[in-house]
Design a protein around this motif. Structure first.
Motif, PDB file in Angstrom:
ATOM      1  N   THR A  86       0.735   3.677  -1.435  1.00 20.48           N
ATOM      2  CA  THR A  86       0.826   3.743  -2.887  1.00 20.48           C
ATOM      3  C   THR A  86       0.613   5.163  -3.393  1.00 20.48           C
ATOM      4  O   THR A  86      -0.050   5.979  -2.748  1.00 20.48           O
ATOM      5  CB  THR A  86      -0.213   2.802  -3.540  1.00 20.48           C
ATOM      6  OG1 THR A  86      -0.037   2.799  -4.966  1.00 20.48           O
ATOM      7  CG2 THR A  86      -1.639   3.254  -3.213  1.00 20.48           C
ATOM      8  N   ASP A  87       1.184   5.444  -4.564  1.00 21.55           N
ATOM      9  CA  ASP A  87       0.927   6.699  -5.259  1.00 21.55           C
ATOM     10  C   ASP A  87      -0.315   6.606  -6.133  1.00 21.55           C
ATOM     11  O   ASP A  87      -0.769   7.614  -6.672  1.00 21.55           O
ATOM     12  CB  ASP A  87       2.121   7.063  -6.149  1.00 21.55           C
ATOM     13  CG  ASP A  87       3.345   7.468  -5.362  1.00 21.55           C
ATOM     14  OD1 ASP A  87       3.195   8.253  -4.404  1.00 21.55           O
ATOM     15  OD2 ASP A  87       4.459   7.011  -5.689  1.00 21.55           O
ATOM     16  N   PHE A  88      -0.844   5.389  -6.278  1.00 17.97           N
ATOM     17  CA  PHE A  88      -1.963   5.157  -7.185  1.00 17.97           C
ATOM     18  C   PHE A  88      -3.114   4.489  -6.430  1.00 17.97           C
ATOM     19  O   PHE A  88      -3.313   3.271  -6.508  1.00 17.97           O
ATOM     20  CB  PHE A  88      -1.518   4.293  -8.371  1.00 17.97           C
ATOM     21  CG  PHE A  88      -0.500   4.966  -9.252  1.00 17.97           C
ATOM     22  CD1 PHE A  88      -0.893   5.733 -10.337  1.00 17.97           C
ATOM     23  CD2 PHE A  88       0.855   4.865  -8.967  1.00 17.97           C
ATOM     24  CE1 PHE A  88       0.040   6.376 -11.145  1.00 17.97           C
ATOM     25  CE2 PHE A  88       1.798   5.503  -9.760  1.00 17.97           C
ATOM     26  CZ  PHE A  88       1.394   6.256 -10.856  1.00 17.97           C
ATOM     27  N   PRO A  89      -3.885   5.280  -5.678  1.00 17.41           N
ATOM     28  CA  PRO A  89      -4.962   4.695  -4.864  1.00 17.41           C
ATOM     29  C   PRO A  89      -6.004   3.937  -5.669  1.00 17.41           C
ATOM     30  O   PRO A  89      -6.534   2.933  -5.187  1.00 17.41           O
ATOM     31  CB  PRO A  89      -5.573   5.913  -4.157  1.00 17.41           C
ATOM     32  CG  PRO A  89      -5.057   7.120  -4.870  1.00 17.41           C
ATOM     33  CD  PRO A  89      -3.750   6.734  -5.463  1.00 17.41           C
ATOM     34  N   SER A  90      -6.286   4.365  -6.885  1.00 19.31           N
ATOM     35  CA  SER A  90      -7.272   3.638  -7.699  1.00 19.31           C
ATOM     36  C   SER A  90      -6.760   2.258  -8.075  1.00 19.31           C
ATOM     37  O   SER A  90      -7.521   1.277  -8.087  1.00 19.31           O
ATOM     38  CB  SER A  90      -7.602   4.432  -8.963  1.00 19.31           C
ATOM     39  OG  SER A  90      -8.218   5.661  -8.649  1.00 19.31           O
ATOM     40  N   LYS A  91      -5.473   2.166  -8.370  1.00 20.12           N
ATOM     41  CA  LYS A  91      -4.876   0.881  -8.743  1.00 20.12           C
ATOM     42  C   LYS A  91      -4.872  -0.079  -7.554  1.00 20.12           C
ATOM     43  O   LYS A  91      -5.196  -1.271  -7.700  1.00 20.12           O
ATOM     44  CB  LYS A  91      -3.447   1.099  -9.249  1.00 20.12           C
ATOM     45  CG  LYS A  91      -2.778  -0.166  -9.759  1.00 20.12           C
ATOM     46  CD  LYS A  91      -1.346   0.095 -10.207  1.00 20.12           C
ATOM     47  CE  LYS A  91      -1.300   0.900 -11.485  1.00 20.12           C
ATOM     48  NZ  LYS A  91       0.097   0.993 -12.020  1.00 20.12           N
ATOM     49  N   LEU A  92      -4.521   0.420  -6.378  1.00 23.23           N
ATOM     50  CA  LEU A  92      -4.538  -0.442  -5.188  1.00 23.23           C
ATOM     51  C   LEU A  92      -5.958  -0.865  -4.845  1.00 23.23           C
ATOM     52  O   LEU A  92      -6.197  -2.010  -4.447  1.00 23.23           O
ATOM     53  CB  LEU A  92      -3.880   0.280  -4.003  1.00 23.23           C
ATOM     54  CG  LEU A  92      -3.841  -0.479  -2.680  1.00 23.23           C
ATOM     55  CD1 LEU A  92      -3.171  -1.837  -2.827  1.00 23.23           C
ATOM     56  CD2 LEU A  92      -3.115   0.347  -1.610  1.00 23.23           C
ATOM     57  N   LYS A  93      -6.910   0.053  -4.997  1.00 23.79           N
ATOM     58  CA  LYS A  93      -8.321  -0.287  -4.759  1.00 23.79           C
ATOM     59  C   LYS A  93      -8.764  -1.418  -5.680  1.00 23.79           C
ATOM     60  O   LYS A  93      -9.423  -2.372  -5.249  1.00 23.79           O
ATOM     61  CB  LYS A  93      -9.189   0.943  -4.998  1.00 23.79           C
ATOM     62  CG  LYS A  93     -10.708   0.696  -5.025  1.00 23.79           C
ATOM     63  CD  LYS A  93     -11.238   0.236  -3.688  1.00 23.79           C
ATOM     64  CE  LYS A  93     -12.751   0.453  -3.554  1.00 23.79           C
ATOM     65  NZ  LYS A  93     -13.533  -0.111  -4.672  1.00 23.79           N
TER      66      LYS A  93
ATOM     67  N   ALA B 205       0.110  10.488  -5.135  1.00 28.09           N
ATOM     68  CA  ALA B 205       0.872  11.421  -5.974  1.00 28.09           C
ATOM     69  C   ALA B 205       0.890  11.049  -7.449  1.00 28.09           C
ATOM     70  O   ALA B 205       1.315  11.854  -8.280  1.00 28.09           O
ATOM     71  CB  ALA B 205       2.317  11.513  -5.455  1.00 28.09           C
ATOM     72  N   GLY B 206       0.412   9.858  -7.781  1.00 29.53           N
ATOM     73  CA  GLY B 206       0.380   9.463  -9.192  1.00 29.53           C
ATOM     74  C   GLY B 206      -0.923   9.795  -9.881  1.00 29.53           C
ATOM     75  O   GLY B 206      -1.024   9.706 -11.107  1.00 29.53           O
ATOM     76  N   GLU B 207      -1.934  10.205  -9.108  1.00 29.75           N
ATOM     77  CA  GLU B 207      -3.250  10.468  -9.680  1.00 29.75           C
ATOM     78  C   GLU B 207      -3.698  11.913  -9.518  1.00 29.75           C
ATOM     79  O   GLU B 207      -4.575  12.374 -10.247  1.00 29.75           O
ATOM     80  CB  GLU B 207      -4.277   9.511  -9.053  1.00 29.75           C
ATOM     81  CG  GLU B 207      -3.966   8.052  -9.392  1.00 29.75           C
ATOM     82  CD  GLU B 207      -4.954   7.059  -8.777  1.00 29.75           C
ATOM     83  OE1 GLU B 207      -5.944   7.495  -8.143  1.00 29.75           O
ATOM     84  OE2 GLU B 207      -4.728   5.853  -8.924  1.00 29.75           O
ATOM     85  N   ASN B 208      -3.125  12.609  -8.552  1.00 26.44           N
ATOM     86  CA  ASN B 208      -3.383  14.033  -8.355  1.00 26.44           C
ATOM     87  C   ASN B 208      -2.122  14.681  -7.813  1.00 26.44           C
ATOM     88  O   ASN B 208      -1.224  13.994  -7.313  1.00 26.44           O
ATOM     89  CB  ASN B 208      -4.534  14.241  -7.367  1.00 26.44           C
ATOM     90  CG  ASN B 208      -5.898  13.939  -7.961  1.00 26.44           C
ATOM     91  OD1 ASN B 208      -6.505  14.773  -8.621  1.00 26.44           O
ATOM     92  ND2 ASN B 208      -6.367  12.720  -7.712  1.00 26.44           N
TER      93      ASN B 208
END
Length: 321
Positions: free
Chosen positions: A299-306, A46-49
């Motif tokens: 997480t709301d930020f999948p890119s950050k967790l990746k 939800a934080g990226e889209n």
């Protein structure tokens, strides 16, 4: 004499509890899920889209998520939709209810939404996808992706329709479902016991009582996952969406001490029960969750967790079973 008997009884109890706590498969059959996600995208990220949209889910998969988390409601004409809220004021800017509205009449999602678990963060639409999707659309678009389904209402038609879709799309081994309400969780199990369950809030309270009394190793567990908030995240004033007074902060710290127990997580893991901590959006939160022994992080930020997991491969779990 009585004292010696009590010592023997309690001594035997504590010894048996300790042994079964470490070796629970002596008494219980270990659960075996077809998925073991480290990276879970909350509402698709939800934080990226825009949350719970096909675009969000596709983006999360593109960056390597291992599970999508989503929420379900039912429309007035019996369509299962992917939406966290029944009242669409926050998401669509119209104070109408999903359950009272036909699917074709649902309004589009707003082009900008707040991120509920990150204070002052806004997610702007990066596509033309502002449609509330049907659950079947998600199943069709991502046929092999494990999906975590949160049933948001105590509604028998909703439960029945979700189950019909899970069976129609052969997803009994690729979904885990549940509700924060114990009553709903029990209905889910009675409707289809082949779909893995996650704990309700009431179930987690019972689990903690059994854990701290030493009784947990003796009890069977129906659930396959414990999904809980990591209480410490609300102590971060930069991220917490509401202010806490001193008493509330103390209660949060107590809750954190009671819930975030590596020994509990290890015991559950030995029984094949996975632990997912939510909703974590900062590197230090990811770090703590995995050090505690969580199976996965929402997480709301999948890119950050990746990026975090790429930098810390030691936290990646074994390959999918």
């Amino acid at each position: 004499m009585i004292g010696m008997m009590l010592v023997a009884v309690f001594g035997g109890y504590f010894l048996a509890s300790a042994i079964l706590f470490k070796y629970p498969t002596l008494l219980h059959k270990k659960k075996k899920l077809k998925f073991k996600p480290t990276h879970i995208s909350h509402r698709g990220g939800a934080g990226e889209n825009l949350e719970n949209t096909i675009t969000a889910f596709q983006h999360a998969i593109d960056v390597g998520t291992e599970m999508l988390e989503l929420d379900c409601h039912i429309t007035a004409d019996g369509q299962v939709v992917v939406s966290h809220d029944n009242n669409l004021d926050r998401v669509c800017g119209q104070a109408i209810k999903v359950i009272e509205t036909e699917y074709k009449a649902l309004p589009p999602i707003k082009n900008c939404l707040g991120v509920q678990f990150k204070k002052d963060a806004l997610c702007h639409s990066c596509s033309q996808d502002v449609k509330i999707p049907l659950l079947k659309d998600v199943f069709q678009a991502f046929p092999t992706m494990p999906i975590n389904i949160d049933i948001k209402m105590d509604d028998d038609e909703l439960i029945s329709k979700v189950n019909e879709l899970i069976t129609e799309y052969n997803r009994e081994n690729l979904c885990i479902w549940g509700s924060r309400m114990e009553k709903v969780k029990k209905k889910l199990r009675s409707v289809n016991s082949n779909v893995p369950l996650f704990y309700s809030f009431g179930g987690i309270m019972k689990l903690l009582l059994l854990f701290y009394s030493g009784l947990l190793p003796f009890f069977p567990i129906q659930e396959s996952s414990m999904e809980i908030i990591m209480p410490s995240i609300v102590l971060n004033e930069e991220n917490c969406p509401f202010e806490l007074n001193k008493k509330q902060k103390l209660l949060v710290r107590i809750a954190d001490k009671l819930l975030m127990r590596p020994s509990l997580f290890r015991h559950l893991e030995r029984r094949g029960i996975q632990t997912y901590l939510w909703v974590l959006n900062e590197d230090e939160e990811f770090e703590r969750a995995f050090r505690l022994g969580a199976t996965g992080v929402m997480t709301d930020f999948p890119s950050k967790l990746k990026a975090f997991l790429d930098a810390h491969p030691e936290y990646r779990r074994e390959e999918q079973i």
